[in-house]
Design an enzyme around this catalytic site. Sequence first.
Site, short mmCIF file in Angstrom:
data_model
loop_
_atom_site.label_atom_id
_atom_site.label_comp_id
_atom_site.label_asym_id
_atom_site.label_seq_id
_atom_site.Cartn_x
_atom_site.Cartn_y
_atom_site.Cartn_z
N ASN A 19 1.72 -14.23 6.11
CA ASN A 19 0.29 -13.93 6.03
C ASN A 19 -0.36 -14.88 5.03
OD1 ASN A 19 -2.26 -12.82 5.92
ND2 ASN A 19 -1.63 -10.94 4.89
N LYS A 54 -3.44 -15.20 4.42
CA LYS A 54 -4.66 -14.61 3.84
C LYS A 54 -5.81 -15.63 3.86
CE LYS A 54 -1.85 -11.38 1.23
NZ LYS A 54 -1.70 -10.55 0.00
N HIS A 82 -4.05 -3.88 6.64
CA HIS A 82 -3.54 -4.43 5.38
C HIS A 82 -4.23 -3.72 4.21
CE1 HIS A 82 -2.54 -7.23 2.17
NE2 HIS A 82 -1.59 -7.69 2.96
N GLU A 104 -5.38 -4.68 1.50
CA GLU A 104 -6.57 -5.33 0.96
C GLU A 104 -7.81 -4.89 1.74
OE1 GLU A 104 -3.90 -9.12 -0.48
OE2 GLU A 104 -5.16 -9.31 1.30
N GLU A 122 4.11 -1.99 2.73
CA GLU A 122 3.70 -2.86 1.63
C GLU A 122 3.17 -2.01 0.48
OE1 GLU A 122 2.55 -7.12 3.02
OE2 GLU A 122 0.92 -5.77 3.54
N GLY A 134 1.12 -9.37 -4.43
CA GLY A 134 0.51 -10.39 -5.24
C GLY A 134 0.61 -10.18 -6.73
N SER A 160 5.29 -9.30 -2.70
CA SER A 160 5.87 -10.32 -3.59
C SER A 160 7.29 -10.72 -3.18
CB SER A 160 5.85 -9.83 -5.05
OG SER A 160 4.52 -9.62 -5.49
#
Length: 253
Positions: free
Chosen positions: A10, A12, A96, A98, A166, A172, A212
Amino acid sequence: MARKFFVGGNWKCNGTVAEVNKIVKLLNEADVPSEDVVEVVISPPFVFLPQVKAVLRSDFAVAAQNAWVRKGGAYTGEISAEMLINLEIPWVILGHSERRALLKESNEFVADKVAYALSQGLKVIACIGETLEQREAGETLNVVSEQTKAIAEKIKDWSNVVLAYEPVWAIGTGKVATPVQAQEVHADLRSWLATNVSSDVAESVRIIYGGSVNAGNCVELAGQPDVDGFLVGGASLKAEFVDIIRSALVSKS
């Protein structure tokens, strides 16, 4: 039947034309296990999808990072599943963390997007995961099962779905769920699917880990019996992504 290892990259909101060409060249020249062993899916930003699809090696597929919840129309800035199908993009990432956090996408909204994408012929990487506060409160299984339940209530055929666990606190941040933590959640999710969907779906659906993941931790994570691959963020933009793909060769414990 053994579940084929799955590695998604991904990207992003990253990249320029030159940077994309450099990453694709690296991937095209990489020595990785065959597609019989590992399924690799690369997800660049929308604007680079045609560029990547045109030059990426044929044994790797391409995914969009999102799709609209219904047919296209007066939805400025959105991309419909029909558009992705028209461009012959086979995969899409939905739900996701985010987008759940920043754009307030609810479990039900994500589930509707998953159902619509599947109905149009897309394959879906459906993301689930808990925040640090939820983990520390002992709510991890409740959170991920509710996220999965919302999807299960909208779909019947899971053959084109990959679940991506996730943990939000590991995305991240450099923090990674330990192999034991990842295996525990994946096993609990598989048990939930067996009880609430079917034993066949529980056995066949791939549950991948994201948060990560890098060259230093992928081998140990890949060795866990219920970790069927990875959804990789930052490391998918680097040469170490090749090492992560190669972790598909690790024997399960």
